[in-house]
Write an enzyme that holds these catalytic residues in place. Structure first.
Site, short mmCIF file in Angstrom:
data_model
loop_
_atom_site.label_atom_id
_atom_site.label_comp_id
_atom_site.label_asym_id
_atom_site.label_seq_id
_atom_site.Cartn_x
_atom_site.Cartn_y
_atom_site.Cartn_z
CG ASP A 1 -1.74 1.21 1.39
OD1 ASP A 1 -2.42 1.59 0.42
OD2 ASP A 1 -1.72 1.81 2.48
CG ASP B 1 -1.83 7.78 0.44
OD1 ASP B 1 -0.76 8.35 0.21
OD2 ASP B 1 -2.82 7.88 -0.30
CG ASP C 1 -1.95 2.14 6.50
OD1 ASP C 1 -2.56 3.04 7.10
OD2 ASP C 1 -2.08 1.92 5.29
#
Length: 213
Positions: A7, A9, A164
């Site tokens: 990922d 961001d 995240d």
């Protein structure tokens, strides 16, 4: 060696300050109060259209304005990199994984243009053999199709996904791909509530985790 997809961001970079600045420039033209950083983080994760919808709802702007505000948001987002910071140790960890023979990809809900701008800004673009953005396919995470597309582009071999957030954890689970959770990103839920194979808060630990898996 493994196919490892990341990922963007909240995983490789902390982009919330830039996203907040873009959002607040749009809200200012609407006479709306600016978003706080905490609000911005809470709205990130499911693509720009969902972000704008959440931003709009938080400021009581009607649904009828969604298309217009999204259209105002996107061009300002294209080069929004100046307030974004890369998490410590990311480049060294990515290069260590490549040196170990792994192949890397990116799967993000950030549109391709802004994602590429961030990668160029930090000199990361050559580390990823494939990149799937939030507008690359007809669907976005947590639909597993973008992650499957990234993995397919990387060829054969064991697979891992590194992210995240709740969206990332759900994406990995739906794709049946082992998930490694970076704990300093934009996650809202407790770590133990998210399905994962391993967790880390220091990027220096990631190559060792991958080797162990």
């Amino acid at each position: 060696m493994a196919r490892i997809v990341f990922d963007l961001d909240g995983t490789l970079v902390d982009s919330a300050p830039d996203i907040r600045a873009v959002a607040n420039s749009v809200l200012a033209e609407e006479g709306g109060a600016p978003l706080s950083l905490a609000e911005t983080v809470a709205f990130i994760g499911e693509g720009t259209s969902v972000f704008v919808a959440r931003m709009r709802a938080a400021r009581d702007i009607p649904d009828t304005e969604q298309k217009r505000l999204h259209a105002a948001f996107l061009p300002r987002y294209q080069g929004a990199v100046e307030l974004t910071e890369m998490y410590d140790g990311v480049t060294d960890a990515l290069r260590a994984l490549i040196d170990a023979g792994h192949v890397l990809g990116l799967c993000t809900n950030k549109p391709e243009g802004p994602a590429d701008a961030v990668l160029r800004h930090f000199g990361l673009e050559d580390l990823f053999a494939t990149r799937i953005g939030g507008d690359s396919l007809a669907t976005r995470k947590p639909d597993p199709a973008p992650l499957h597309a990234a993995l397919d582009a990387l060829g054969d071999g064991p697979s891992l996904y590194v992210g995240d957030s709740e969206t990332d954890a759900e994406t990995a689970a739906r794709a049946d791909v082992p998930f490694l959770l970076f704990t300093r990103g934009y996650r809202k839920a407790a770590v133990e509530t998210l399905p994962h194979r391993a967790v880390f808060e220091d990027w220096a630990a990631l190559p060792g985790l991958v080797a162990a898996l």
